[in-house]
Design a protein around this motif. Structure first.
Motif, PDB file in Angstrom:
ATOM      1  N   HIS A   1      25.215 -10.109  23.838  1.00 45.50           N
ATOM      2  CA  HIS A   1      24.524 -10.574  22.632  1.00 45.50           C
ATOM      3  C   HIS A   1      23.063 -10.903  22.934  1.00 45.50           C
ATOM      4  O   HIS A   1      22.169 -10.652  22.108  1.00 45.50           O
ATOM      5  CB  HIS A   1      25.262 -11.780  22.046  1.00 45.50           C
ATOM      6  N   GLY A   2      22.805 -11.453  24.108  1.00 49.88           N
ATOM      7  CA  GLY A   2      21.426 -11.723  24.495  1.00 49.88           C
ATOM      8  C   GLY A   2      20.629 -10.444  24.653  1.00 49.88           C
ATOM      9  O   GLY A   2      19.450 -10.384  24.268  1.00 49.88           O
ATOM     10  N   TYR A   3      21.267  -9.420  25.190  1.00 50.10           N
ATOM     11  CA  TYR A   3      20.593  -8.125  25.367  1.00 50.10           C
ATOM     12  C   TYR A   3      20.205  -7.530  24.013  1.00 50.10           C
ATOM     13  O   TYR A   3      19.068  -7.096  23.810  1.00 50.10           O
ATOM     14  CB  TYR A   3      21.518  -7.171  26.122  1.00 50.10           C
ATOM     15  N   VAL A   4      21.143  -7.525  23.083  1.00 48.73           N
ATOM     16  CA  VAL A   4      20.856  -6.971  21.757  1.00 48.73           C
ATOM     17  C   VAL A   4      19.747  -7.769  21.077  1.00 48.73           C
ATOM     18  O   VAL A   4      18.827  -7.200  20.477  1.00 48.73           O
ATOM     19  CB  VAL A   4      22.126  -6.957  20.880  1.00 48.73           C
ATOM     20  N   ALA A   5      19.803  -9.087  21.198  1.00 52.38           N
ATOM     21  CA  ALA A   5      18.774  -9.929  20.584  1.00 52.38           C
ATOM     22  C   ALA A   5      17.403  -9.661  21.180  1.00 52.38           C
ATOM     23  O   ALA A   5      16.369  -9.877  20.532  1.00 52.38           O
ATOM     24  CB  ALA A   5      19.137 -11.410  20.754  1.00 52.38           C
ATOM     25  N   GLY A   6      17.378  -9.162  22.425  1.00 53.99           N
ATOM     26  CA  GLY A   6      16.120  -8.887  23.099  1.00 53.99           C
ATOM     27  C   GLY A   6      15.397  -7.651  22.620  1.00 53.99           C
ATOM     28  O   GLY A   6      14.246  -7.436  23.003  1.00 53.99           O
ATOM     29  N   GLY A   7      16.056  -6.798  21.806  1.00 57.20           N
ATOM     30  CA  GLY A   7      15.328  -5.704  21.185  1.00 57.20           C
ATOM     31  C   GLY A   7      15.790  -4.281  21.373  1.00 57.20           C
ATOM     32  O   GLY A   7      15.416  -3.411  20.580  1.00 57.20           O
ATOM     33  N   PRO A   8      16.579  -3.913  22.390  1.00 60.93           N
ATOM     34  CA  PRO A   8      17.028  -2.524  22.510  1.00 60.93           C
ATOM     35  C   PRO A   8      17.794  -2.073  21.263  1.00 60.93           C
ATOM     36  O   PRO A   8      18.621  -2.821  20.733  1.00 60.93           O
ATOM     37  CB  PRO A   8      17.934  -2.554  23.742  1.00 60.93           C
ATOM     38  N   GLU A   9      17.518  -0.837  20.824  1.00 67.76           N
ATOM     39  CA  GLU A   9      18.040  -0.371  19.541  1.00 67.76           C
ATOM     40  C   GLU A   9      19.152   0.658  19.650  1.00 67.76           C
ATOM     41  O   GLU A   9      19.704   1.091  18.628  1.00 67.76           O
ATOM     42  CB  GLU A   9      16.889   0.229  18.722  1.00 67.76           C
ATOM     43  N   ASP A  10      19.460   1.094  20.851  1.00 70.80           N
ATOM     44  CA  ASP A  10      20.532   2.069  21.023  1.00 70.80           C
ATOM     45  C   ASP A  10      21.153   1.874  22.388  1.00 70.80           C
ATOM     46  O   ASP A  10      20.638   1.141  23.226  1.00 70.80           O
ATOM     47  CB  ASP A  10      20.011   3.505  20.866  1.00 70.80           C
ATOM     48  N   ASP A  11      22.257   2.550  22.631  1.00 71.53           N
ATOM     49  CA  ASP A  11      22.865   2.500  23.961  1.00 71.53           C
ATOM     50  C   ASP A  11      23.748   3.718  24.170  1.00 71.53           C
ATOM     51  O   ASP A  11      24.524   4.105  23.290  1.00 71.53           O
ATOM     52  CB  ASP A  11      23.686   1.226  24.150  1.00 71.53           C
TER      53      ASP A  11
ATOM     54  N   ARG B   1      28.567  -2.082  19.729  1.00 66.75           N
ATOM     55  CA  ARG B   1      27.150  -1.762  19.574  1.00 66.75           C
ATOM     56  C   ARG B   1      26.778  -1.548  18.113  1.00 66.75           C
ATOM     57  O   ARG B   1      25.777  -2.072  17.623  1.00 66.75           O
ATOM     58  CB  ARG B   1      26.809  -0.541  20.433  1.00 66.75           C
ATOM     59  N   VAL B   2      27.596  -0.800  17.414  1.00 71.52           N
ATOM     60  CA  VAL B   2      27.300  -0.510  16.010  1.00 71.52           C
ATOM     61  C   VAL B   2      27.345  -1.781  15.164  1.00 71.52           C
ATOM     62  O   VAL B   2      26.507  -1.989  14.280  1.00 71.52           O
ATOM     63  CB  VAL B   2      28.279   0.556  15.479  1.00 71.52           C
ATOM     64  N   ARG B   3      28.291  -2.645  15.422  1.00 71.59           N
ATOM     65  CA  ARG B   3      28.394  -3.890  14.646  1.00 71.59           C
ATOM     66  C   ARG B   3      27.167  -4.777  14.845  1.00 71.59           C
ATOM     67  O   ARG B   3      26.845  -5.596  13.979  1.00 71.59           O
ATOM     68  CB  ARG B   3      29.666  -4.644  15.043  1.00 71.59           C
ATOM     69  N   GLN B   4      26.481  -4.617  15.978  1.00 71.16           N
ATOM     70  CA  GLN B   4      25.295  -5.427  16.254  1.00 71.16           C
ATOM     71  C   GLN B   4      24.007  -4.733  15.803  1.00 71.16           C
ATOM     72  O   GLN B   4      22.908  -5.214  16.104  1.00 71.16           O
ATOM     73  CB  GLN B   4      25.218  -5.735  17.754  1.00 71.16           C
ATOM     74  N   GLY B   5      24.145  -3.624  15.080  1.00 69.45           N
ATOM     75  CA  GLY B   5      22.966  -2.953  14.546  1.00 69.45           C
ATOM     76  C   GLY B   5      22.344  -1.935  15.472  1.00 69.45           C
ATOM     77  O   GLY B   5      21.273  -1.387  15.176  1.00 69.45           O
ATOM     78  N   MET B   6      22.981  -1.671  16.602  1.00 67.16           N
ATOM     79  CA  MET B   6      22.493  -0.644  17.518  1.00 67.16           C
ATOM     80  C   MET B   6      23.053   0.717  17.104  1.00 67.16           C
ATOM     81  O   MET B   6      24.040   0.811  16.371  1.00 67.16           O
ATOM     82  CB  MET B   6      22.930  -0.933  18.958  1.00 67.16           C
ATOM     83  N   LYS B   7      22.412   1.768  17.583  1.00 65.29           N
ATOM     84  CA  LYS B   7      22.976   3.100  17.458  1.00 65.29           C
ATOM     85  C   LYS B   7      23.797   3.382  18.713  1.00 65.29           C
ATOM     86  O   LYS B   7      23.321   3.183  19.835  1.00 65.29           O
ATOM     87  CB  LYS B   7      21.866   4.158  17.317  1.00 65.29           C
TER      88      LYS B   7
END
Length: 605
Positions: free
Chosen positions: A232-242, A254-260
């Motif tokens: 969760h800290g990683y996603v909050a830090g800004g990366p947009e995909d994985d 990943r998708v639930r957190q708004g990432m692609k």
């Protein structure tokens, strides 16, 4: 460190500059350059396949898409009858490393264009680890000379894990901010230092901030199984995909957190089938899923395909053909904020499209980019000349001395007759490794391999500064039966030299041979060179044509099989054994690295 091109393809006009022409052709006031008639329009915006469609093209862009484009046909218009075949947007590879193909950007393009790839998003962090910002600029400038869209992500982690490895160069937050001004930088490359992001590391925070400020995309790389607070800290830090997910739970999280969720099918990474179940079985919105390759070597590109291979595989997992195509076109374009340029057949977009005779099998008959046919019937028609790399990009393999068999001795603790050693365990078709342990015999103070139980030696040889340093360890999973050794200067991400073998004499010969040729990959067996792929450009890429490199790579694969290795694409597995940002156990010039804890550990338990 500029590179030289014998010929650069003309860049298309911007949409704003071309708009008056597009409007005139769309309304019948001017003639198109090219009209494709009687096609089945695969519309990735609406999810439809629309029969009896014509498309009109001018200035390298689509001007009209609809029924009967007769109004756009004039004296100089070339007309092509699609004969009821499908009109498919050019395919996009959302995340990849050209260097893994063993070839230059030019040769990579030559190999993949016949397979329908017209847009690539490349992260040149391999060459960056050898040549730094100059290396990134080399590939950036070469990409601009291509007849297809090759967008560059600025590498974010060079070295990938500071303190756990020493690369040939280092990139700073200031370098990232500078590169964001370059014309072909599309965003920040995969942010591999996920503990750093979660801990608010100053460099990571600054690099991501510079990218966001520039309005560009931040690439992700979360290679941990921990989906708790660190994730969760990683996603909050800004990366947009994985692209590092390997199971359906990874994709869902990943998708639930708004990432692609980028699902990859490379030469050795088979992560689509397990994760696509999030769509086919759990019903998640497919707009949040993107297909990519990550790493494909030259043999795969020439013989098996590129993004067309990935799309076919996704369809075979139960995706509807149009949905799979969306994941390799419009989803990618939207993610990189380029939906007005690429990713669909629609007015204003670059005229990148395929004429396909079988949609489910994605049988590609013709490939067009910017309104120009580049390939037909699986054969490249465009003349893409070689790109000249200067001498400063070569001669990067510096061993400092000639290596001997004794350099690969592993000394046992004093008085020991047996040791329990940490062993890197290869997992077929996946990037992660296992942290294994094995009881190994000691003879005359030297720890021996256990070939009967598939435990052989691995060594990392420092090659950037000529220190002569060698880090030794053990690895399992290759299955080598003969006396042999495989050495490679492709060793993600710091790109020292990795040598894996059952014979220390062969290990020394293989390492020295790569020092002589300036890098590449070589297999020795019983004192003889069996197969060699020379890669003199940064020790990562060949300066030969892709077909030549593919033939040499095929010989290498055959030689590895003859030595007892049955792994699928074992060379790719070999090249990742020093990747200290993917669990569980790796080797670096610092020592044996436990990537679950991000710390150096003793070889012996």
């Amino acid at each position: 460190m500029p590179a030289k091109s014998k010929n650069a393809f003309q860049r298309p006009k911007s949409w704003t500059d071309a708009a008056p022409q597009l409007v005139d052709v769309a309304t019948g006031r001017a003639a198109a350059d090219l009209v494709i008639r009687n096609g089945r329009w695969v519309n990735v915006h609406s999810g439809e396949v629309i029969a009896a469609t014509d498309i009109a093209i001018v200035a390298g862009r689509f001007a009209y898409c609809g029924p009967n484009a007769g109004h756009a046909i004039g004296k100089g218009t070339k007309v092509v009858d699609a004969g009821g075949r499908y009109l498919v947007p050019g395919l996009c590879d959302a995340h990849m490393h050209v260097e893994s193909g063993m070839v230059t950007v030019t040769e990579f393009c030559r190999a993949v264009i016949p397979h329908g790839t017209t847009s690539m998003f490349i992260d040149p962090h391999e060459i960056a680890n050898v040549l730094g910002l100059d290396g990134v600029r080399l590939m950036h400038d070469e990409a601009l000379a291509m007849p297809i869209n090759v967008h560059v992500q600025m590498p974010s982690c060079v070295p990938s894990a500071p303190g756990l490895e020493n690369a040939g160069a280092q990139l700073t937050a200031a370098d990232v901010a500078e590169a964001m001004k370059w014309p072909n930088i599309i965003g920040l490359g995969e942010v591999m230092n996920f503990p750093g992001v979660a801990a608010n590391d100053e460099t990571m925070v600054a690099e991501i901030a510079a990218t966001v400020k520039a309005g560009k995309t931040v690439g992700g790389h979360y290679a941990s199984r921990d989906l708790g607070l660190a994730f969760h800290g990683y996603v909050a830090g800004g990366p947009e995909d994985d692209h590092e997910g390997t199971c359906v739970e990874d994709a869902v999280a990943r998708v639930r957190q708004g990432m692609k969720a980028m699902l990859r099918l490379g030469s050795a990474w088979y992560d689509v089938a397990s994760q696509i179940k999030a769509v086919t079985e759990q019903g998640l919105d497919p707009r949040s899923f993107i297909l990519c390759t990550d790493d494909s070597h030259s043999g795969t590109l020439v013989d098996d395909g590129h993004m067309d291979r990935v799309v076919r595989h996704a369809i075979a997992q139960g995706l509807a053909p149009v949905t799979a195509i969306q994941m390799a076109t419009i989803n990618t374009a939207q993610h990189f904020r380029l939906e007005r340029e690429i990713g669909s057949i629609a007015p204003g977009r670059l005229a990148d499209f395929l004429i396909v005779s079988d949609l489910a099998e994605l049988k590609i008959d013709e490939v067009y980019a910017r309104g120009v046919r580049l390939a037909k019937g699986g054969r490249l028609e465009a003349d893409i000349p070689p790109y000249d790399y200067l001498a400063s990009a070569k001669k990067t393999v510096k061993l400092g001395r000639k290596l001997k068999a004794a350099d690969f001795d592993v000394e046992a603790p004093e008085g020991a007759n047996e040791v329990r050693a940490r062993v890197i365990g290869v997992i077929e078709n996946q990037a992660p490794t296992r942290a294994l342990e094995a009881d190994l015999p000691v003879e005359q103070g030297i720890v021996r391999m256990d070939r009967r139980n598939d435990v052989c030696q691995i060594a990392l040889v420092e090659r950037h500064r000529g220190t002569g340093g060698v880090t030794n360890g053990f690895v399992s999973g290759f299955g080598y039966m003969a006396d042999c050794a495989l050495a490679s200067t492709v060793a993600h991400d710091s790109h020292h030299m990795i040598v894996v073998g059952t014979s220390k004499q062969d290990m020394a010969k293989a390492a020295n041979r790569l020092g002589e040729v300036g890098g590449g990959v070589v297999l020795y067996s019983q004192g003889k060179e069996i197969a060699l792929v020379e890669m003199p450009i940064a020790g990562l890429m060949s300066d030969e044509r892709a077909e030549v490199v593919a033939a040499k790579a095929a010989k290498l694969t055959e030689a590895m099989r003859a030595a007892g290795c049955t792994l699928n694409n074992a060379y790719m597995q070999h090249s990742l054994l020093a990747l200290v940002v993917i669990p569980e156990l790796r080797i670096s010039d610092v020592g044996i690295i436990d990537v679950t804890k991000f710390e150096k550990v003793d070889l012996f338990v």
